[in-house]
Design a protein around this motif. Structure first.
Motif, PDB file in Angstrom:
ATOM      1  N   VAL A 209       0.840  -1.205   0.000  1.00  0.00           N
ATOM      2  CA  VAL A 209       0.000   0.000   0.000  1.00  0.00           C
ATOM      3  C   VAL A 209       0.875   1.256   0.000  1.00  0.00           C
ATOM      4  O   VAL A 209       0.647   2.189  -0.776  1.00  0.00           O
ATOM      5  CB  VAL A 209      -0.963  -0.006   1.212  1.00  0.00           C
ATOM      6  CG1 VAL A 209      -1.638   1.352   1.383  1.00  0.00           C
ATOM      7  CG2 VAL A 209      -2.011  -1.102   1.046  1.00  0.00           C
ATOM      8  N   ASP A 210       1.886   1.261   0.860  1.00  0.00           N
ATOM      9  CA  ASP A 210       2.751   2.448   0.945  1.00  0.00           C
ATOM     10  C   ASP A 210       3.538   2.665  -0.338  1.00  0.00           C
ATOM     11  O   ASP A 210       3.693   3.800  -0.798  1.00  0.00           O
ATOM     12  CB  ASP A 210       3.713   2.326   2.133  1.00  0.00           C
ATOM     13  CG  ASP A 210       3.005   2.530   3.456  1.00  0.00           C
ATOM     14  OD1 ASP A 210       1.871   3.047   3.453  1.00  0.00           O
ATOM     15  OD2 ASP A 210       3.578   2.166   4.503  1.00  0.00           O
ATOM     16  N   ASP A 211       4.076   1.591  -0.912  1.00  0.00           N
ATOM     17  CA  ASP A 211       4.824   1.744  -2.165  1.00  0.00           C
ATOM     18  C   ASP A 211       3.921   2.308  -3.260  1.00  0.00           C
ATOM     19  O   ASP A 211       4.346   3.153  -4.055  1.00  0.00           O
ATOM     20  CB  ASP A 211       5.420   0.400  -2.604  1.00  0.00           C
ATOM     21  CG  ASP A 211       6.680   0.035  -1.829  1.00  0.00           C
ATOM     22  OD1 ASP A 211       7.193   0.895  -1.085  1.00  0.00           O
ATOM     23  OD2 ASP A 211       7.146  -1.120  -1.959  1.00  0.00           O
ATOM     24  N   HIS A 212       2.670   1.858  -3.286  1.00  0.00           N
ATOM     25  CA  HIS A 212       1.727   2.369  -4.297  1.00  0.00           C
ATOM     26  C   HIS A 212       1.413   3.846  -4.051  1.00  0.00           C
ATOM     27  O   HIS A 212       1.496   4.675  -4.969  1.00  0.00           O
ATOM     28  CB  HIS A 212       0.435   1.541  -4.271  1.00  0.00           C
ATOM     29  CG  HIS A 212      -0.626   2.100  -5.171  1.00  0.00           C
ATOM     30  ND1 HIS A 212      -0.542   2.045  -6.547  1.00  0.00           N
ATOM     31  CD2 HIS A 212      -1.792   2.752  -4.881  1.00  0.00           C
ATOM     32  CE1 HIS A 212      -1.606   2.634  -7.076  1.00  0.00           C
ATOM     33  NE2 HIS A 212      -2.384   3.064  -6.088  1.00  0.00           N
ATOM     34  N   LEU A 213       1.067   4.175  -2.808  1.00  0.00           N
ATOM     35  CA  LEU A 213       0.667   5.556  -2.500  1.00  0.00           C
ATOM     36  C   LEU A 213       1.843   6.529  -2.604  1.00  0.00           C
ATOM     37  O   LEU A 213       1.646   7.718  -2.851  1.00  0.00           O
ATOM     38  CB  LEU A 213       0.058   5.628  -1.094  1.00  0.00           C
ATOM     39  CG  LEU A 213      -1.254   4.857  -0.900  1.00  0.00           C
ATOM     40  CD1 LEU A 213      -1.738   4.995   0.538  1.00  0.00           C
ATOM     41  CD2 LEU A 213      -2.333   5.350  -1.865  1.00  0.00           C
ATOM     42  N   MET A 214       3.048   6.032  -2.426  1.00  0.00           N
ATOM     43  CA  MET A 214       4.237   6.889  -2.536  1.00  0.00           C
ATOM     44  C   MET A 214       4.818   6.884  -3.948  1.00  0.00           C
ATOM     45  O   MET A 214       5.898   7.431  -4.184  1.00  0.00           O
ATOM     46  CB  MET A 214       5.301   6.453  -1.513  1.00  0.00           C
ATOM     47  CG  MET A 214       4.877   6.713  -0.088  1.00  0.00           C
ATOM     48  SD  MET A 214       6.166   6.260   1.112  1.00  0.00           S
ATOM     49  CE  MET A 214       5.378   6.824   2.640  1.00  0.00           C
ATOM     50  N   ALA A 215       4.096   6.241  -4.888  1.00  0.00           N
ATOM     51  CA  ALA A 215       4.478   6.219  -6.311  1.00  0.00           C
ATOM     52  C   ALA A 215       5.889   5.673  -6.526  1.00  0.00           C
ATOM     53  O   ALA A 215       6.663   6.186  -7.340  1.00  0.00           O
ATOM     54  CB  ALA A 215       4.346   7.618  -6.919  1.00  0.00           C
ATOM     55  N   ILE A 216       6.218   4.608  -5.773  1.00  0.00           N
ATOM     56  CA  ILE A 216       7.538   3.975  -5.913  1.00  0.00           C
ATOM     57  C   ILE A 216       7.597   3.232  -7.247  1.00  0.00           C
ATOM     58  O   ILE A 216       6.740   2.406  -7.549  1.00  0.00           O
ATOM     59  CB  ILE A 216       7.802   3.011  -4.733  1.00  0.00           C
ATOM     60  CG1 ILE A 216       7.774   3.750  -3.387  1.00  0.00           C
ATOM     61  CG2 ILE A 216       9.123   2.271  -4.925  1.00  0.00           C
ATOM     62  CD1 ILE A 216       8.749   4.907  -3.253  1.00  0.00           C
ATOM     63  N   THR A 217       8.618   3.532  -8.032  1.00  0.00           N
ATOM     64  CA  THR A 217       8.742   2.917  -9.365  1.00  0.00           C
ATOM     65  C   THR A 217       9.630   1.679  -9.359  1.00  0.00           C
ATOM     66  O   THR A 217       9.474   0.797 -10.208  1.00  0.00           O
ATOM     67  CB  THR A 217       9.325   3.926 -10.373  1.00  0.00           C
ATOM     68  OG1 THR A 217      10.619   4.351  -9.913  1.00  0.00           O
ATOM     69  CG2 THR A 217       8.421   5.149 -10.521  1.00  0.00           C
ATOM     70  N   HIS A 218      10.596   1.641  -8.419  1.00  0.00           N
ATOM     71  CA  HIS A 218      11.540   0.520  -8.353  1.00  0.00           C
ATOM     72  C   HIS A 218      11.759   0.139  -6.897  1.00  0.00           C
ATOM     73  O   HIS A 218      12.041   1.010  -6.065  1.00  0.00           O
ATOM     74  CB  HIS A 218      12.891   0.902  -8.974  1.00  0.00           C
ATOM     75  CG  HIS A 218      12.814   1.186 -10.445  1.00  0.00           C
ATOM     76  ND1 HIS A 218      12.282   2.355 -10.947  1.00  0.00           N
ATOM     77  CD2 HIS A 218      13.208   0.437 -11.518  1.00  0.00           C
ATOM     78  CE1 HIS A 218      12.340   2.319 -12.284  1.00  0.00           C
ATOM     79  NE2 HIS A 218      12.901   1.177 -12.647  1.00  0.00           N
ATOM     80  N   VAL A 219      11.625  -1.145  -6.612  1.00  0.00           N
ATOM     81  CA  VAL A 219      11.874  -1.646  -5.256  1.00  0.00           C
ATOM     82  C   VAL A 219      13.202  -2.400  -5.292  1.00  0.00           C
ATOM     83  O   VAL A 219      13.306  -3.471  -5.891  1.00  0.00           O
ATOM     84  CB  VAL A 219      10.734  -2.563  -4.774  1.00  0.00           C
ATOM     85  CG1 VAL A 219      11.101  -3.225  -3.445  1.00  0.00           C
ATOM     86  CG2 VAL A 219       9.441  -1.760  -4.617  1.00  0.00           C
ATOM     87  N   ILE A 220      14.218  -1.790  -4.674  1.00  0.00           N
ATOM     88  CA  ILE A 220      15.561  -2.397  -4.620  1.00  0.00           C
ATOM     89  C   ILE A 220      15.781  -2.797  -3.170  1.00  0.00           C
ATOM     90  O   ILE A 220      15.878  -1.947  -2.286  1.00  0.00           O
ATOM     91  CB  ILE A 220      16.637  -1.386  -5.089  1.00  0.00           C
ATOM     92  CG1 ILE A 220      16.306  -0.890  -6.509  1.00  0.00           C
ATOM     93  CG2 ILE A 220      18.021  -2.016  -5.040  1.00  0.00           C
ATOM     94  CD1 ILE A 220      17.103   0.342  -6.936  1.00  0.00           C
ATOM     95  N   ARG A 221      15.826  -4.102  -2.918  1.00  0.00           N
ATOM     96  CA  ARG A 221      15.889  -4.579  -1.533  1.00  0.00           C
ATOM     97  C   ARG A 221      16.738  -5.850  -1.454  1.00  0.00           C
ATOM     98  O   ARG A 221      17.158  -6.387  -2.471  1.00  0.00           O
ATOM     99  CB  ARG A 221      14.472  -4.832  -1.003  1.00  0.00           C
ATOM    100  CG  ARG A 221      13.678  -5.851  -1.788  1.00  0.00           C
ATOM    101  CD  ARG A 221      12.216  -5.907  -1.324  1.00  0.00           C
ATOM    102  NE  ARG A 221      11.453  -6.920  -2.057  1.00  0.00           N
ATOM    103  CZ  ARG A 221      10.147  -7.117  -1.898  1.00  0.00           C
ATOM    104  NH1 ARG A 221       9.457  -6.391  -1.029  1.00  0.00           N
ATOM    105  NH2 ARG A 221       9.525  -8.053  -2.598  1.00  0.00           N
ATOM    106  N   GLY A 222      16.959  -6.324  -0.242  1.00  0.00           N
ATOM    107  CA  GLY A 222      17.825  -7.474  -0.031  1.00  0.00           C
ATOM    108  C   GLY A 222      17.217  -8.785  -0.501  1.00  0.00           C
ATOM    109  O   GLY A 222      15.991  -8.938  -0.592  1.00  0.00           O
TER     110      GLY A 222
END
Length: 505
Positions: A209-222
């Motif tokens: 939900v947060d990634d969508h509402l914050m308009a995150i285009t790329h999720v770079i994670r471990g």
């Protein structure tokens, strides 16, 4: 979804930030800055039981120290805040209800005791219980209940969680920017809890939900989040939202053996695994790179090479050069082995590159903190003499402490070799020569003393070894005449005289 690149670093404030987390932040920062995007900090603090006071401030301070500050986050509010999940609690129920309404989620009323019994029953048969498509219809949930029956349970205040309904028997295909195409059979996935009985979302729901509402285009994670990728892709589909692109970074491995780098590895081998020092409530102290004397440039350069390579022979990169060179295409899939010695190599380089005025000011502060005066010492000249062999500030002190404190004794082994029957007379002659030198420079001192040695036809070592010992106390340090010039005439003569007194006693 925004046309502008937007990435986020989303740590939990449960303690000090491990360098694996710092590496994730760095790669997000480099990716965003290269493409003119935004780097967002989001604090994922929905698990209040594990919340640790001071951890959020530590995260912000670490990013600032490393010079990779965030563009939006706590204290730097943008248009999509707040940036702490605990301040966004009111949002998540609405999205859980959307999934219930679309049939992608359901209420589960099973008690903890009932689920524990099921797990034990399965275990007794040598099997593992999973709340999934195979058995969910026979469990205590809303899938087999009418709307009225569900409402009655809710009105009666029965405890429940909201679970995601994994689609049965589907071959799910998706792509990771580092690992390429991937495929997973949904039959191996369980129906994860999205909303807990305490009214709080789980990581999976809040994160999406947060990634969508914050308009995150790329999720770079471990890499540790790779097993959650299928669920997250299914959640995006269930909401009918465009998913961001995903990139899962390789693990940082122990310097020796197999497995993920841990604090214990650092304790055992004597290197930090945290950017800054961390003090626990019980008084334990975890070392930090900053407090251990590392420069932020060295730490950033070291972290960049844990899983990424530029495809060239270049190893030394400023932050600006890293931004220009970085790409996810050159991030490896395989784990990156941590090398403490390589970190020191980077540190040595950046200490040599450091502005000498800044280094001098810092060394003066270091010396004064130890209780010594720098008033009569040309610290800048001293630093330029010593720095070539220094990796840390403490190395400068180790190599040059004798400039600030006269030796009170002499290295036993060296003294046995250097102090002979005629040494007191030789040093007395040197003392007299030094006393007459008016231009008290290293060049003039060298000329006068070496000229006398040549005239007397004495072995060079017979003079220079005891002279060094008298000035330093050990057989170390830069050129003897440079030492004398920096000490000044009065101090140099005092030290030579002290050595004569010791030899004669």
């Amino acid at each position: 979804m925004s046309d502008k690149i937007r990435v986020r670093f989303a740590p939990s404030p449960t303690g000090p930030l491990h360098i694996g987390g710092v590496r994730t932040a760095l790669f997000n920062y480099l990716f965003a800055k290269k493409l003119g995007g935004d780097f967002i900090l989001r604090i994922e603090d929905t698990d209040q039981n594990r919340y640790v006071e001071g951890a959020e401030d530590y995260i912000v301070e670490a990013l600032d120290w490393l010079q990779i500050p965030f563009d939006e986050g706590p204290g730097k509010e943008g248009d999509v805040g707040p940036y702490r999940q605990s301040e966004r609690k009111h949002l998540y129920r609405e999205y859980a209800d959307m999934l219930l309404a679309s049939g992608n989620a359901y209420y589960a009323f099973d008690t903890a005791e009932a689920l524990e019994k099921l797990r034990n029953d399965y275990e007794a048969k040598g099997e593992t219980f999973s709340y999934d498509a195979k058995n969910r219809d026979s469990l205590n949930n809303s899938l087999g209940l009418s709307e009225d029956e569900i409402q009655q349970k809710l009105d009666a205040g029965e405890d429940y969680v909201i679970r995601f309904k994994i689609p049965a028997g589907e071959s799910l295909q998706f792509r990771d920017m580092i690992r390429g195409g991937m495929q997973i059979d949904t039959s191996i996935l369980d129906d994860k809890v999205l909303f807990k009985s305490d009214g709080m979302p789980t990581y999976h729901l809040a994160n999406i939900v947060d990634d969508h509402l914050m308009a995150i285009t790329h999720v770079i994670r471990g890499e540790e989040w790779l097993p959650s990728l299928a669920l997250h892709m299914l959640l995006y589909r269930a909401f009918d939202w465009q998913a961001p692109k995903f990139a899962h970074l390789p693990l940082i491995l122990k310097p020796v053996g197999k497995g993920k780098l841990s604090k214990r590895d650092g304790d055992k081998m004597g290197f930090p695994v945290f950017p800054l020092e961390w003090k626990t409530e019980d008084g334990s102290i975890y070392n930090g790179y900053r407090e251990d004397g590392y420069l932020p440039e060295a730490v950033v350069n070291m972290l960049a090479f844990l899983g990424w390579n530029p495809g060239t022979e270049q190893e030394l990169f400023s932050l600006e050069e890293l931004v220009n060179a970085f790409s996810l295409e050159r991030v490896n899939k395989a784990g990156a082995r941590f090398d403490p010695e390589k970190t020191k190599w980077f540190q040595h380089h950046y200490l040599q590159e450091m502005d000498e005025g800044v280094l001098t000011a810092q060394f003066k502060k270091y010396v004064e903190a130890k209780g010594f005066s720098t008033e009569n010492m040309e610290v800048g000249v001293l630093v330029s003499l010593l720095k070539e062999r220094a990796t840390f500030m403490e190395d400068l002190w180790e190599q040059g402490h004798f400039f600030f404190e006269a030796p009170t004794n002499y290295d036993e082994k060296a003294a046995k070799k250097a102090f002979k029957d005629d040494t007191a007379d030789i040093l007395a002659n040197v003392r007299d020569i030094v006393e007459k030198v008016e231009d008290f420079s290293a060049a003039e001192l060298s000329k006068q003393v070496k000229g006398w040695i040549a005239d007397q036809e004495i072995g060079f070592g017979k003079v220079m070894m005891p002279l060094r010992l008298s000035l330093v106390g050990e057989m170390k340090g830069p050129d003897v005449f440079e030492i004398m010039a920096l000490l000044g005439k009065k101090e140099a003569i005092n030290r030579i005289q002290s050595a004569i007194n010791v030899i004669k006693s």
